[in-house]
Write an enzyme that holds these catalytic residues in place. Structure first.
Site, PDB file in Angstrom:
ATOM      1  N   LYS A  22     164.676  36.714   2.267  1.00  0.00           N
ATOM      2  CA  LYS A  22     163.393  36.880   1.549  1.00  0.00           C
ATOM      3  C   LYS A  22     162.243  36.420   2.434  1.00  0.00           C
ATOM      4  O   LYS A  22     161.233  37.119   2.570  1.00  0.00           O
ATOM      5  CB  LYS A  22     163.405  36.042   0.276  1.00  0.00           C
ATOM      6  N   ASN A  23     162.405  35.255   3.074  1.00  0.00           N
ATOM      7  CA  ASN A  23     161.286  34.661   3.810  1.00  0.00           C
ATOM      8  C   ASN A  23     161.084  35.257   5.195  1.00  0.00           C
ATOM      9  O   ASN A  23     160.142  34.880   5.892  1.00  0.00           O
ATOM     10  CB  ASN A  23     161.448  33.143   3.878  1.00  0.00           C
ATOM     11  N   ARG A  91     152.733  33.664  -3.951  1.00  0.00           N
ATOM     12  CA  ARG A  91     151.854  33.001  -2.981  1.00  0.00           C
ATOM     13  C   ARG A  91     151.902  33.652  -1.608  1.00  0.00           C
ATOM     14  O   ARG A  91     150.932  33.647  -0.872  1.00  0.00           O
ATOM     15  CB  ARG A  91     152.267  31.540  -2.810  1.00  0.00           C
ATOM     16  N   CYS A 115     151.693  26.076  -7.249  1.00  0.00           N
ATOM     17  CA  CYS A 115     152.908  26.460  -7.983  1.00  0.00           C
ATOM     18  C   CYS A 115     153.622  25.154  -8.347  1.00  0.00           C
ATOM     19  O   CYS A 115     153.107  24.068  -8.116  1.00  0.00           O
ATOM     20  CB  CYS A 115     153.794  27.357  -7.112  1.00  0.00           C
ATOM     21  N   ARG A 120     149.866  23.813  -2.631  1.00  0.00           N
ATOM     22  CA  ARG A 120     150.030  24.928  -1.693  1.00  0.00           C
ATOM     23  C   ARG A 120     148.674  25.400  -1.121  1.00  0.00           C
ATOM     24  O   ARG A 120     148.230  26.518  -1.355  1.00  0.00           O
ATOM     25  CB  ARG A 120     150.774  26.085  -2.355  1.00  0.00           C
ATOM     26  N   ASP A 304     164.087  24.030   1.537  1.00  0.00           N
ATOM     27  CA  ASP A 304     164.563  25.027   0.564  1.00  0.00           C
ATOM     28  C   ASP A 304     166.015  24.815   0.183  1.00  0.00           C
ATOM     29  O   ASP A 304     166.520  25.507  -0.702  1.00  0.00           O
ATOM     30  CB  ASP A 304     164.381  26.448   1.113  1.00  0.00           C
ATOM     31  N   ARG A 396     163.574  35.777  -8.283  1.00  0.00           N
ATOM     32  CA  ARG A 396     162.581  35.927  -7.201  1.00  0.00           C
ATOM     33  C   ARG A 396     163.267  35.857  -5.835  1.00  0.00           C
ATOM     34  O   ARG A 396     162.797  36.449  -4.882  1.00  0.00           O
ATOM     35  CB  ARG A 396     161.536  34.808  -7.284  1.00  0.00           C
TER      36      ARG A 396
HETATM   37  C1  EPZ Z   1     157.328  29.027   3.473  1.00  0.00           C
HETATM   38  O1  EPZ Z   1     156.281  28.683   2.590  1.00  0.00           O
HETATM   39  C2  EPZ Z   1     158.456  29.534   2.600  1.00  0.00           C
HETATM   40  N1  EPZ Z   1     158.009  30.723   1.872  1.00  0.00           N
HETATM   41  C3  EPZ Z   1     158.879  28.441   1.617  1.00  0.00           C
HETATM   42  O2  EPZ Z   1     159.984  28.937   0.861  1.00  0.00           O
HETATM   43  C4  EPZ Z   1     159.337  27.218   2.427  1.00  0.00           C
HETATM   44  O3  EPZ Z   1     159.678  26.175   1.536  1.00  0.00           O
HETATM   45  C5  EPZ Z   1     158.204  26.769   3.357  1.00  0.00           C
HETATM   46  O4  EPZ Z   1     157.795  27.868   4.199  1.00  0.00           O
HETATM   47  C6  EPZ Z   1     158.630  25.613   4.264  1.00  0.00           C
HETATM   48  O5  EPZ Z   1     159.753  26.001   5.023  1.00  0.00           O
HETATM   49  C7  EPZ Z   1     157.972  31.905   2.529  1.00  0.00           C
HETATM   50  O6  EPZ Z   1     158.282  31.995   3.705  1.00  0.00           O
HETATM   51  C8  EPZ Z   1     157.519  33.097   1.730  1.00  0.00           C
HETATM   52  P1  EPZ Z   1     154.273  26.006   4.780  1.00  0.00           P
HETATM   53  P2  EPZ Z   1     154.815  28.308   3.188  1.00  0.00           P
HETATM   54  O7  EPZ Z   1     152.968  26.659   5.016  1.00  0.00           O
HETATM   55  O8  EPZ Z   1     154.549  29.153   4.395  1.00  0.00           O
HETATM   56  C9  EPZ Z   1     151.235  22.567   3.645  1.00  0.00           C
HETATM   57  C10 EPZ Z   1     161.233  29.428  -1.058  1.00  0.00           C
HETATM   58  O9  EPZ Z   1     161.790  28.696  -1.884  1.00  0.00           O
HETATM   59  N2  EPZ Z   1     150.190  23.558   3.979  1.00  0.00           N
HETATM   60  O10 EPZ Z   1     155.229  25.829   5.924  1.00  0.00           O
HETATM   61  O11 EPZ Z   1     153.852  28.339   2.081  1.00  0.00           O
HETATM   62  C11 EPZ Z   1     152.022  22.988   2.415  1.00  0.00           C
HETATM   63  O12 EPZ Z   1     151.355  22.585   1.235  1.00  0.00           O
HETATM   64  C12 EPZ Z   1     159.846  29.083  -0.556  1.00  0.00           C
HETATM   65  O13 EPZ Z   1     161.742  30.468  -0.561  1.00  0.00           O
HETATM   66  C13 EPZ Z   1     148.874  23.126   4.072  1.00  0.00           C
HETATM   67  O14 EPZ Z   1     148.572  21.946   3.873  1.00  0.00           O
HETATM   68  O15 EPZ Z   1     155.053  26.807   3.629  1.00  0.00           O
HETATM   69  C14 EPZ Z   1     153.326  22.262   2.608  1.00  0.00           C
HETATM   70  O16 EPZ Z   1     153.182  20.925   2.169  1.00  0.00           O
HETATM   71  C15 EPZ Z   1     159.277  27.844  -1.247  1.00  0.00           C
HETATM   72  N3  EPZ Z   1     147.907  24.034   4.370  1.00  0.00           N
HETATM   73  C16 EPZ Z   1     153.515  22.292   4.125  1.00  0.00           C
HETATM   74  O17 EPZ Z   1     152.228  22.551   4.684  1.00  0.00           O
HETATM   75  C17 EPZ Z   1     148.199  25.350   4.618  1.00  0.00           C
HETATM   76  O18 EPZ Z   1     147.269  26.136   4.920  1.00  0.00           O
HETATM   77  C18 EPZ Z   1     154.460  23.394   4.612  1.00  0.00           C
HETATM   78  O19 EPZ Z   1     154.023  24.610   4.042  1.00  0.00           O
HETATM   79  C19 EPZ Z   1     149.544  25.772   4.523  1.00  0.00           C
HETATM   80  C20 EPZ Z   1     150.522  24.858   4.210  1.00  0.00           C
END
Ligand code: EPZ
Length: 420
Positions: A22-23, A91, A115, A120, A304, A396
């Site tokens: 998915k990711n 998202r 969420c 996020r 995850d 999802r």
């Molecule tokens: C991706 O989300 C995945 N989703 C998530 O999987 C996964 O948990 C996450 O990466 C971490 O590995 C997809 O790929 C579609 P991040 P993403 O940006 O890109 C903070 C699942 O269950 N952050 O790496 O949104 C954020 O709040 C989902 O399949 C900021 O502060 O994750 C988090 O604390 C859930 N500012 C941390 O960074 C930003 O602009 C990591 O988030 C972006 C993120």
């Protein structure tokens, strides 16, 4: 809202398949907005989230045709808006920001909102676009970004690792004028998969998989055919399912190199895990021993898989300290596991799990994708009948879950509630 009725107590044995990731699929689909040709993606899982992304791309005016697990994405965007009613459903819709800016020099993308697992924010996505020359304003709940003369290559330094912001920056920089250097990027296999696909489309990306990515911008991206990598989180979920049910499972299509951190932890609990020709062979070895885990960006222990691993620790011998460092609120599964008899104390980002000989079946409620599946794993390990409600969360990220688990001995059925 549908629920799953699970008759636990059966060790999972035999073979279980893993669908496309998915990711990886979601950013790859968003990259379809950036090409002037046709992007053909194979092994795209049938999920609520991939369907949402298909709808979003179609809303931009692209031609999106699905033929079983193959998606063909082509045409040009006639609409540069990603509206709230589509973005709020998923998202990852924010991943259209980079492609739209890169190819069209403009984008209006609804802020995704938070969420269950956290607020996020998308500040790192915005900073990356600005570092590539875009002018970005936040107004009316939307990200309004413009780069009238096109994006310009630059140095993008991420203060903390973000998978999505890395992906947005990679796609945008591929079409920027000049060279870009992305520093402190995510190193997940899904990042590498996106770079491989972009390069097949004509991009010039190097360093993917390391903490620094270099990109030489090109004028346009063309046709490509790309197969989505297997879903390492789905594979890890099935590996934990084998361990928690005392099973013996061949997880077809799983790449061990994508799951080293989980495999190391599972072996420490006493399970045996071997890479075999077509996947991973996991054999439980009695009651698991407790181990401590800390989630981290790849190659660390994946956030995850934290909820799923916690379910395993609930029936382990001893106590386990689980530290969630990536998201601020990713323990929503704890109160539901407690309803099944788990003993878990949460203090901020740390959960202390005292293993019990067994859990008891109970009606429980899903709150987010990975919390939901941790409840399914816990239910499979009990001797009674449990019911997990609100399983739209599961749909999802897991395709054909009942069929896959049923094929290796699990006894579960979906109870349709009629209204969603
Ligand atoms: C991706 O989300 C995945 N989703 C998530 O999987 C996964 O948990 C996450 O990466 C971490 O590995 C997809 O790929 C579609 P991040 P993403 O940006 O890109 C903070 C699942 O269950 N952050 O790496 O949104 C954020 O709040 C989902 O399949 C900021 O502060 O994750 C988090 O604390 C859930 N500012 C941390 O960074 C930003 O602009 C990591 O988030 C972006 C993120």
């Amino acid at each position: 809202m549908d629920s799953l009725r699970i008759h636990g107590g059966v060790p999972l044995t035999g073979r279980i398949t893993v669908s496309g990731a998915k990711n990886a699929a979601l950013p790859l689909m968003a990259a379809g907005l950036a090409t002037s040709g046709t992007l053909t993606l194979e092994n795209v899982p049938r999920l609520v989230d991939t369907a949402s992304m298909e709808a979003l791309l179609a809303n931009h005016g692209l031609d999106v045709v699905r033929d079983d697990l193959t998606l063909r994405i082509g045409g040009a965007a006639s609409n540069l808006d990603a509206p709230y009613d589509l973005v709020r459903k998923m998202r990852a819709s924010v991943l259209v920001l980079g492609p739209l800016l890169g190819r069209y020099g403009e984008a209006r993308v609804s802020l995704p909102g938070g969420c269950a697992i956290g607020t996020r924010p998308v500040d790192l996505h915005i900073r990356a676009m600005q570092a590539l020359g875009a002018v970005v304003e936040l107004a009316d709940g939307y990200i309004q970004a413009r780069a009238p003369g096109g994006l310009t290559g630059g140095r993008v330094v991420f203060p903390n690792v973000s998978v999505g912001a890395t992906e947005n920056a990679m796609i945008a920089a591929s079409l920027a004028k000049g060279t870009s250097e992305l520093v402190n990027v995510a190193r997940e296999p899904e990042i590498v998969d996106l770079a491989v696909c972009l390069n097949a489309m004509g991009a010039r990306i190097t360093g993917h998989g390391s903490d620094t990515i270099r990109i030489e911008g090109v004028d346009s991206l063309g046709d490509a055919t790309h197969r989505v990598i297997p879903d390492r989180i789905e594979a890890g979920t099935w590996a934990i399912a084998a361990a928690i049910t005392g099973g013996d499972l061949l997880i077809e299509g799983a790449y061990q190199r994508h799951l080293d951190a989980l495999v190391d932890m599972l072996v420490e609990t006493g399970a045996s895990v071997d890479a075999v020709d077509d996947g991973l062979h996991v054999v439980a070895n009695g009651r698991p021993q407790s181990v401590d885990i800390t989630t981290d960006p790849f190659p660390g222990f994946p956030t995850d898989l934290q909820a799923q691993f916690m379910a395993l620790m609930c029936v382990a011998e001893g106590s386990s300290r689980i530290s969630e460092t990536v998201f601020e609120n990713r323990f929503m599964h704890v109160p539901e596991l407690a309803r099944m008899g788990a003993d878990i104390q949460v203090d901020g980002g740390i959960a202390l799990v005292r293993g019990q000989p067994s859990l008891t079946s109970a009606p429980v409620m899903a709150t987010d994708l990975r919390a939901s599946v941790s409840l399914v794993l816990a239910a499979l390990a009990t001797d009674g009948v449990s019911e997990v409600s609100r399983i739209y969360h599961l749909d999802r990220g897991y395709s054909d879950l009942e069929t896959k688990l049923g094929s290796c001995g699990a006894r579960l059925e979906r109870i349709r509630s009629g209204h969603d």
